[in-house]
Write a protein that holds these residues in place. Structure first.
Motif, PDB file in Angstrom:
ATOM      1  N   LEU A 164       0.828  -1.206   0.000  1.00  0.00           N
ATOM      2  CA  LEU A 164       0.000   0.000   0.000  1.00  0.00           C
ATOM      3  C   LEU A 164       0.868   1.264   0.000  1.00  0.00           C
ATOM      4  CD1 LEU A 164      -2.796  -1.091   2.492  1.00  0.00           C
ATOM      5  CD2 LEU A 164      -2.931  -0.951  -0.010  1.00  0.00           C
ATOM      6  N   ARG A 165       1.929   1.248   0.782  1.00  0.00           N
ATOM      7  CA  ARG A 165       2.834   2.396   0.833  1.00  0.00           C
ATOM      8  C   ARG A 165       3.511   2.618  -0.516  1.00  0.00           C
ATOM      9  NH1 ARG A 165       5.659   0.765   4.953  1.00  0.00           N
ATOM     10  NH2 ARG A 165       7.395  -0.029   3.752  1.00  0.00           N
ATOM     11  N   TYR A 166       4.017   1.548  -1.126  1.00  0.00           N
ATOM     12  CA  TYR A 166       4.690   1.680  -2.420  1.00  0.00           C
ATOM     13  C   TYR A 166       3.709   2.054  -3.530  1.00  0.00           C
ATOM     14  CZ  TYR A 166       8.982  -0.392  -0.537  1.00  0.00           C
ATOM     15  OH  TYR A 166      10.119  -0.639   0.162  1.00  0.00           O
ATOM     16  N   ALA A 167       2.497   1.500  -3.500  1.00  0.00           N
ATOM     17  CA  ALA A 167       1.491   1.838  -4.514  1.00  0.00           C
ATOM     18  C   ALA A 167       1.095   3.307  -4.393  1.00  0.00           C
ATOM     19  CB  ALA A 167       0.265   0.933  -4.373  1.00  0.00           C
ATOM     20  N   ALA A 168       0.911   3.796  -3.169  1.00  0.00           N
ATOM     21  CA  ALA A 168       0.579   5.211  -2.975  1.00  0.00           C
ATOM     22  C   ALA A 168       1.737   6.088  -3.449  1.00  0.00           C
ATOM     23  CB  ALA A 168       0.256   5.486  -1.513  1.00  0.00           C
ATOM     24  N   GLY A 169       2.953   5.691  -3.119  1.00  0.00           N
ATOM     25  CA  GLY A 169       4.124   6.448  -3.577  1.00  0.00           C
ATOM     26  C   GLY A 169       4.232   6.457  -5.096  1.00  0.00           C
ATOM     27  N   THR A 170       3.908   5.336  -5.727  1.00  0.00           N
ATOM     28  CA  THR A 170       3.946   5.263  -7.193  1.00  0.00           C
ATOM     29  C   THR A 170       2.904   6.188  -7.803  1.00  0.00           C
ATOM     30  OG1 THR A 170       4.720   2.981  -7.086  1.00  0.00           O
ATOM     31  CG2 THR A 170       3.740   3.695  -9.153  1.00  0.00           C
ATOM     32  N   VAL A 197       1.685   8.963  -6.446  1.00  0.00           N
ATOM     33  CA  VAL A 197       2.137  10.340  -6.230  1.00  0.00           C
ATOM     34  C   VAL A 197       3.234  10.698  -7.223  1.00  0.00           C
ATOM     35  CG1 VAL A 197       3.340  11.846  -4.595  1.00  0.00           C
ATOM     36  CG2 VAL A 197       1.433  10.438  -3.819  1.00  0.00           C
ATOM     37  N   VAL A 198       4.221   9.816  -7.364  1.00  0.00           N
ATOM     38  CA  VAL A 198       5.304  10.075  -8.318  1.00  0.00           C
ATOM     39  C   VAL A 198       4.752  10.136  -9.743  1.00  0.00           C
ATOM     40  CG1 VAL A 198       7.405   9.096  -9.324  1.00  0.00           C
ATOM     41  CG2 VAL A 198       7.113   9.145  -6.848  1.00  0.00           C
ATOM     42  N   GLY A 199       3.783   9.279 -10.066  1.00  0.00           N
ATOM     43  CA  GLY A 199       3.162   9.305 -11.392  1.00  0.00           C
ATOM     44  C   GLY A 199       2.467  10.630 -11.664  1.00  0.00           C
ATOM     45  N   PHE A 200       1.729  11.135 -10.688  1.00  0.00           N
ATOM     46  CA  PHE A 200       1.058  12.427 -10.873  1.00  0.00           C
ATOM     47  C   PHE A 200       2.080  13.552 -11.028  1.00  0.00           C
ATOM     48  CE2 PHE A 200      -2.847  10.500  -8.953  1.00  0.00           C
ATOM     49  CZ  PHE A 200      -3.683  10.767 -10.031  1.00  0.00           C
ATOM     50  N   ILE A 201       3.115  13.529 -10.211  1.00  0.00           N
ATOM     51  CA  ILE A 201       4.139  14.576 -10.307  1.00  0.00           C
ATOM     52  C   ILE A 201       4.872  14.496 -11.640  1.00  0.00           C
ATOM     53  CG2 ILE A 201       6.326  15.376  -9.329  1.00  0.00           C
ATOM     54  CD1 ILE A 201       5.174  14.613  -6.563  1.00  0.00           C
ATOM     55  N   ALA A 202       5.209  13.285 -12.074  1.00  0.00           N
ATOM     56  CA  ALA A 202       5.912  13.124 -13.349  1.00  0.00           C
ATOM     57  C   ALA A 202       5.018  13.465 -14.529  1.00  0.00           C
ATOM     58  CB  ALA A 202       6.421  11.690 -13.472  1.00  0.00           C
ATOM     59  N   MET A 203       3.720  13.370 -14.369  1.00  0.00           N
ATOM     60  CA  MET A 203       2.785  13.664 -15.447  1.00  0.00           C
ATOM     61  C   MET A 203       2.599  15.167 -15.640  1.00  0.00           C
ATOM     62  SD  MET A 203      -1.180  12.457 -15.636  1.00  0.00           S
ATOM     63  CE  MET A 203      -1.639  13.480 -14.262  1.00  0.00           C
ATOM     64  N   TYR A 254       3.751  11.248 -23.627  1.00  0.00           N
ATOM     65  CA  TYR A 254       4.503  11.348 -22.374  1.00  0.00           C
ATOM     66  C   TYR A 254       3.664  10.879 -21.192  1.00  0.00           C
ATOM     67  CZ  TYR A 254       6.910  13.412 -18.395  1.00  0.00           C
ATOM     68  OH  TYR A 254       7.524  13.601 -17.194  1.00  0.00           O
ATOM     69  N   VAL A 255       2.424  11.327 -21.108  1.00  0.00           N
ATOM     70  CA  VAL A 255       1.526  10.935 -20.013  1.00  0.00           C
ATOM     71  C   VAL A 255       1.258   9.433 -20.062  1.00  0.00           C
ATOM     72  CG1 VAL A 255      -0.824  11.188 -19.117  1.00  0.00           C
ATOM     73  CG2 VAL A 255       0.479  13.211 -19.760  1.00  0.00           C
ATOM     74  N   ALA A 256       1.060   8.894 -21.266  1.00  0.00           N
ATOM     75  CA  ALA A 256       0.834   7.446 -21.393  1.00  0.00           C
ATOM     76  C   ALA A 256       2.066   6.666 -20.940  1.00  0.00           C
ATOM     77  CB  ALA A 256       0.487   7.099 -22.840  1.00  0.00           C
ATOM     78  N   TRP A 257       3.246   7.156 -21.286  1.00  0.00           N
ATOM     79  CA  TRP A 257       4.485   6.486 -20.885  1.00  0.00           C
ATOM     80  C   TRP A 257       4.646   6.509 -19.354  1.00  0.00           C
ATOM     81  CZ3 TRP A 257       7.611   3.014 -22.481  1.00  0.00           C
ATOM     82  CH2 TRP A 257       8.877   2.885 -21.943  1.00  0.00           C
ATOM     83  N   VAL A 258       4.345   7.644 -18.734  1.00  0.00           N
ATOM     84  CA  VAL A 258       4.443   7.750 -17.266  1.00  0.00           C
ATOM     85  C   VAL A 258       3.497   6.750 -16.611  1.00  0.00           C
ATOM     86  CG1 VAL A 258       3.892   9.254 -15.301  1.00  0.00           C
ATOM     87  CG2 VAL A 258       5.252  10.134 -17.199  1.00  0.00           C
ATOM     88  N   TRP A 259       2.260   6.656 -17.095  1.00  0.00           N
ATOM     89  CA  TRP A 259       1.305   5.739 -16.478  1.00  0.00           C
ATOM     90  C   TRP A 259       1.632   4.277 -16.784  1.00  0.00           C
ATOM     91  CZ3 TRP A 259      -0.557   7.112 -12.333  1.00  0.00           C
ATOM     92  CH2 TRP A 259      -0.912   8.439 -12.113  1.00  0.00           C
TER      93      TRP A 259
END
Length: 192
Positions: free
Chosen positions: A57-63, A65-71, A90-95
């Motif tokens: 859960l911690r890693y999924a939440a972190g992923t 957050v990082v995905g939103f920031i990278a997007m 770019y957004v598709a690649w991040v997700w």
């Protein structure tokens, strides 16, 4: 003292030789002088299932957050230039990367959740090293504790037996008690 026969088993996953010879305990290629052995015991090593779920859960939440920031850098071009812009790729690649990370974390969690408890024999030395072996038959390991203890007190004792190599990640299992002590850092008291 007679040799300890190995228990009957089917398709051993990874056999290893445990032997006492000339006041030395060999576990595979690891060597433990009998005079430096502080404790020999058996216990059930249980998977850390609760910690594995919390870690996922911690890693999924972190992923996420990082995905939103990278997007964020791709959003202006996606918003102003439409779905045919480079921002959409770019957004598709991040997700895609975020989904791959989430799948990896899920598989890691499932490997702990589906793991079985292991009955093990532990050999602790007066230093920091510990040897672990396992067997499908707990009585066999209990007998080995007696034979190793006997060999510690009797210099002429020698035996040889085949056991199973323990191939688990210690991070995924509870390994003994945590003891609170005065001095040192990170002591947490006894937890189970």
């Amino acid at each position: 003292m007679p040799d300890v026969p190995p228990p009957a088993r089917t398709a051993p996953p990874s056999p290893i030789e445990l032997r006492v010879s000339k006041r030395i305990l060999w576990i595979g290629s690891a060597v433990y002088p009998l005079h430096s052995i502080a404790r020999v015991y058996t216990f059930v090593m249980r998977p850390r299932r609760k910690e594995a779920v919390l870690r996922f859960l911690r890693y999924a939440a972190g992923t996420l957050v990082v995905g939103f920031i990278a997007m964020l850098p791709g959003l202006p071009s996606l918003t102003f230039q439409g779905p045919d812009s480079g921002g959409a790729d770019y957004v598709a690649w991040v997700w895609f990367l975020a989904l791959a990370a989430a799948i990896y974390f899920f598989v890691d969690m499932m490997s702990v959740l589906t793991a079985q408890p292991q009955y093990v024999l532990a050999v602790e030395t007066s230093g920091a090293s510990t040897g672990l072996v396992t067997s499908r038959d707990p009585r066999h390991l209990d007998q080995l504790v007696g034979h190793i203890s006997y060999a510690i007190d009797h210099p002429d004792a020698e035996f040889r037996v085949t056991v199973e190599r323990l191939t688990v990640s210690p991070n995924n299992y509870y390994f003994g008690d945590n003891v609170n002590m005065y001095g040192g850092n990170g002591n947490v008291g006894i937890t189970r």
